[in-house]
Design a protein around this motif. Structure first.
Motif, PDB file in Angstrom:
ATOM      1  N   THR A  95       0.835  -1.205   0.000  1.00 50.64           N
ATOM      2  CA  THR A  95       0.000   0.000   0.000  1.00 50.64           C
ATOM      3  C   THR A  95       0.867   1.252   0.000  1.00 50.64           C
ATOM      4  O   THR A  95       1.751   1.406   0.836  1.00 50.64           O
ATOM      5  CB  THR A  95      -0.931   0.017   1.225  1.00 50.64           C
ATOM      6  N   PHE A  96       0.584   2.133  -0.969  1.00 45.43           N
ATOM      7  CA  PHE A  96       1.338   3.380  -1.063  1.00 45.43           C
ATOM      8  C   PHE A  96       0.490   4.573  -0.614  1.00 45.43           C
ATOM      9  O   PHE A  96       0.964   5.477   0.060  1.00 45.43           O
ATOM     10  CB  PHE A  96       1.810   3.604  -2.500  1.00 45.43           C
ATOM     11  N   LEU A  97      -0.784   4.565  -1.003  1.00 39.94           N
ATOM     12  CA  LEU A  97      -1.705   5.648  -0.640  1.00 39.94           C
ATOM     13  C   LEU A  97      -2.900   5.075   0.080  1.00 39.94           C
ATOM     14  O   LEU A  97      -3.511   4.109  -0.373  1.00 39.94           O
ATOM     15  CB  LEU A  97      -2.161   6.410  -1.887  1.00 39.94           C
ATOM     16  N   GLN A  98      -3.245   5.688   1.212  1.00 38.15           N
ATOM     17  CA  GLN A  98      -4.404   5.257   1.992  1.00 38.15           C
ATOM     18  C   GLN A  98      -5.318   6.443   2.221  1.00 38.15           C
ATOM     19  O   GLN A  98      -4.895   7.473   2.770  1.00 38.15           O
ATOM     20  CB  GLN A  98      -3.940   4.692   3.345  1.00 38.15           C
ATOM     21  N   LEU A  99      -6.566   6.320   1.785  1.00 37.39           N
ATOM     22  CA  LEU A  99      -7.600   7.320   2.086  1.00 37.39           C
ATOM     23  C   LEU A  99      -8.497   6.722   3.160  1.00 37.39           C
ATOM     24  O   LEU A  99      -9.098   5.658   2.949  1.00 37.39           O
ATOM     25  CB  LEU A  99      -8.411   7.658   0.833  1.00 37.39           C
ATOM     26  N   GLU A 100      -8.605   7.397   4.290  1.00 40.23           N
ATOM     27  CA  GLU A 100      -9.346   6.864   5.425  1.00 40.23           C
ATOM     28  C   GLU A 100     -10.480   7.807   5.810  1.00 40.23           C
ATOM     29  O   GLU A 100     -10.244   8.893   6.334  1.00 40.23           O
ATOM     30  CB  GLU A 100      -8.406   6.653   6.618  1.00 40.23           C
ATOM     31  N   GLY A 101     -11.712   7.408   5.525  1.00 42.70           N
ATOM     32  CA  GLY A 101     -12.883   8.199   5.890  1.00 42.70           C
ATOM     33  C   GLY A 101     -12.850   9.604   5.339  1.00 42.70           C
ATOM     34  O   GLY A 101     -13.307  10.552   5.991  1.00 42.70           O
ATOM     35  N   LEU A 102     -12.345   9.756   4.124  1.00 39.75           N
ATOM     36  CA  LEU A 102     -12.127  11.086   3.547  1.00 39.75           C
ATOM     37  C   LEU A 102     -13.453  11.773   3.213  1.00 39.75           C
ATOM     38  O   LEU A 102     -14.320  11.194   2.550  1.00 39.75           O
ATOM     39  CB  LEU A 102     -11.269  10.962   2.286  1.00 39.75           C
ATOM     40  N   GLY A 103     -13.593  12.990   3.696  1.00 40.42           N
ATOM     41  CA  GLY A 103     -14.809  13.749   3.426  1.00 40.42           C
ATOM     42  C   GLY A 103     -14.517  15.227   3.244  1.00 40.42           C
ATOM     43  O   GLY A 103     -13.530  15.751   3.767  1.00 40.42           O
ATOM     44  N   LYS A 104     -15.379  15.896   2.493  1.00 37.11           N
ATOM     45  CA  LYS A 104     -15.223  17.341   2.273  1.00 37.11           C
ATOM     46  C   LYS A 104     -16.594  17.981   2.163  1.00 37.11           C
ATOM     47  O   LYS A 104     -17.461  17.536   1.405  1.00 37.11           O
ATOM     48  CB  LYS A 104     -14.429  17.599   0.990  1.00 37.11           C
ATOM     49  N   ALA A 105     -16.776  19.054   2.946  1.00 38.57           N
ATOM     50  CA  ALA A 105     -18.020  19.820   2.906  1.00 38.57           C
ATOM     51  C   ALA A 105     -17.681  21.288   2.712  1.00 38.57           C
ATOM     52  O   ALA A 105     -16.714  21.798   3.282  1.00 38.57           O
ATOM     53  CB  ALA A 105     -18.819  19.625   4.183  1.00 38.57           C
ATOM     54  N   PHE A 106     -18.477  21.943   1.892  1.00 41.57           N
ATOM     55  CA  PHE A 106     -18.396  23.390   1.726  1.00 41.57           C
ATOM     56  C   PHE A 106     -19.661  23.965   2.352  1.00 41.57           C
ATOM     57  O   PHE A 106     -20.740  23.912   1.756  1.00 41.57           O
ATOM     58  CB  PHE A 106     -18.294  23.771   0.246  1.00 41.57           C
ATOM     59  N   GLY A 107     -19.525  24.457   3.573  1.00 36.65           N
ATOM     60  CA  GLY A 107     -20.710  24.880   4.310  1.00 36.65           C
ATOM     61  C   GLY A 107     -21.554  23.670   4.636  1.00 36.65           C
ATOM     62  O   GLY A 107     -21.077  22.685   5.191  1.00 36.65           O
ATOM     63  N   LYS A 108     -22.823  23.723   4.253  1.00 33.13           N
ATOM     64  CA  LYS A 108     -23.726  22.612   4.506  1.00 33.13           C
ATOM     65  C   LYS A 108     -23.745  21.608   3.357  1.00 33.13           C
ATOM     66  O   LYS A 108     -24.443  20.586   3.421  1.00 33.13           O
ATOM     67  CB  LYS A 108     -25.149  23.136   4.747  1.00 33.13           C
ATOM     68  N   ASN A 109     -22.976  21.887   2.313  1.00 32.87           N
ATOM     69  CA  ASN A 109     -22.966  21.031   1.122  1.00 32.87           C
ATOM     70  C   ASN A 109     -21.814  20.026   1.197  1.00 32.87           C
ATOM     71  O   ASN A 109     -20.647  20.393   1.080  1.00 32.87           O
ATOM     72  CB  ASN A 109     -22.831  21.895  -0.136  1.00 32.87           C
ATOM     73  N   THR A 110     -22.152  18.760   1.384  1.00 37.44           N
ATOM     74  CA  THR A 110     -21.141  17.703   1.431  1.00 37.44           C
ATOM     75  C   THR A 110     -20.881  17.202   0.016  1.00 37.44           C
ATOM     76  O   THR A 110     -21.794  16.691  -0.647  1.00 37.44           O
ATOM     77  CB  THR A 110     -21.603  16.534   2.318  1.00 37.44           C
ATOM     78  N   VAL A 111     -19.647  17.335  -0.450  1.00 37.20           N
ATOM     79  CA  VAL A 111     -19.319  16.937  -1.819  1.00 37.20           C
ATOM     80  C   VAL A 111     -18.549  15.624  -1.873  1.00 37.20           C
ATOM     81  O   VAL A 111     -18.532  14.954  -2.910  1.00 37.20           O
ATOM     82  CB  VAL A 111     -18.534  18.047  -2.553  1.00 37.20           C
ATOM     83  N   VAL A 112     -17.886  15.264  -0.773  1.00 41.56           N
ATOM     84  CA  VAL A 112     -17.214  13.960  -0.666  1.00 41.56           C
ATOM     85  C   VAL A 112     -17.555  13.403   0.706  1.00 41.56           C
ATOM     86  O   VAL A 112     -17.438  14.104   1.711  1.00 41.56           O
ATOM     87  CB  VAL A 112     -15.682  14.075  -0.834  1.00 41.56           C
TER      88      VAL A 112
END
Length: 354
Positions: free
Chosen positions: A4-21
């Motif tokens: 394993t080289f890259l691990q994404l763990e529970g990755l999330g992104k929100a802009f204000g109230k808008n969750t995009v990831v």
């Protein structure tokens, strides 16, 4: 998969109230080529930008080669990135564009000159070092952008729809070149695209994104032949969806219009009378009987489209219409609209859609 080289763990992104990831989890091996595939607005580019460091995750973390880089700046991550727009400096030569990052990074002139030469050879543009971007084709400009990203010898390469501005023939050629270069360098690569053909042809694995979620992760073979959801089945490739009714759940029998099929994997949890949606790829359907095909339905030819080596035929089955692909045979004329037709297929190719 390699280490394993890259691990994404529970990755999330929100802009204000808008969750995009939302809660993306993924492990990528050393030297693996992974594509994020999905429609506009599904969150695939936002994931890429978080990996690059241009966006800060709202939740989760990013681990590269065992090191948590979630809070590091882009220039601290040793990542090369190629954008949809070539982003070349118009007042700089090809050599100067490729060597820009080396100069900023303080690489000695002799070493930089050597690396630039290596990159020009790698992308097949030796002898073009004195030209300027306006003297290059779109495909050549994107190769220079790729060389610039690779010149600093990054640990990972990120590609954000790098082929979308090119015409079809150049796209095909360049995607083959990118994959060949990636294999030669054995560099871990993430490719973002909305083009299913690019994702399926280039990738070791594909992440199908929908509304910020990873809808399915798998090899191109798995994504195409065993889609996990109706969305994946419809988004990847051409699909026929047949609405049926369970007639005998115990034996896997489903009624489709005036015909009946038996599902190989049974119908666990289904009850007699339940509505069921079944998917079937056009290439899995034959016009007329075929050895080994245990599913048969009768209908009428609705449309015939001559596409050169392939003829796409649409057959009406009562309320349903299915498309099938058959190879062109110069000695056999295609069917005519209005003709009665029997189609056949293997019931093992039928997919139950969730």
């Amino acid at each position: 998969m390699e280490k394993t080289f890259l691990q994404l763990e529970g990755l999330g992104k929100a802009f204000g109230k808008n969750t995009v990831v939302d809660d993306v989890n993924l492990s990528i091996g050393q030297g693996e080529f992974v594509s994020f595939l999905g429609p506009s607005g599904c969150g695939k580019t936002t994931v890429l930008r978080m990996i690059a460091g241009f966006e800060t995750p709202t939740t989760g973390r990013i681990v590269v080669n065992g090191r948590d880089v979630t809070s590091l700046r882009p220039n601290q991550r040793k990542i090369g990135m190629v954008f949809q727009a070539y982003a070349l400096f118009p007042n700089m030569s090809v050599a100067a564009n490729i060597g820009f990052g080396l100069r900023v990074g303080g690489v000695a002139k002799d070493e930089a000159r050597e690396r630039i030469g290596e990159m020009l050879t790698l992308i097949g543009l030796s002898g073009f070092e004195k030209r300027y971007p306006y003297q290059l084709s779109g495909g050549q400009q994107q190769r220079v952008a790729l060389a610039r990203a690779l010149a600093a010898r990054p640990a990972m390469l990120l590609l954000d729809e790098p082929l979308s501005a090119l015409d079809a023939k150049i796209r095909l050629s360049l995607r083959e070149e990118i994959r060949a270069i990636q294999k030669k360098l054995d560099i871990t690569t993430i490719f973002v695209t909305h083009d299913q053909e690019e994702a399926l042809s280039m990738s070791d694995r594909v992440v199908v994104m929908r509304d910020g979620h990873a809808e399915q992760i798998g090899t191109p073979f798995e994504i195409y032949n065993r889609p996990a959801t109706r969305f994946v089945a419809n988004f990847v490739g051409t699909l026929n969806v047949l609405e049926g009714t369970v007639s005998d759940a115990a034996t896997g029998k489903v009624r489709l219009g005036a015909g009946e099929v038996v599902l190989k994997d049974g119908l666990d949890g289904a009850r007699n009378g339940d509505a069921l949606a079944l998917a079937l790829r056009p290439e899995a359907i034959a016009l007329g009987p075929r050895v080994g095909n245990d599913g048969r339905l009768t209908g009428e030819i609705m449309d015939v489209h001559f596409l050169g080596s392939v003829i796409r035929v649409r057959v009406g089955l009562g309320k349903e219409v299915v498309s099938l692909d058959t190879f062109n045979n110069s000695t056999t004329p295609p069917p005519k609209v209005g003709d009665k037709a029997e189609i056949s297929f293997s019931c093992a190719d039928l997919l139950v859609l969730n």
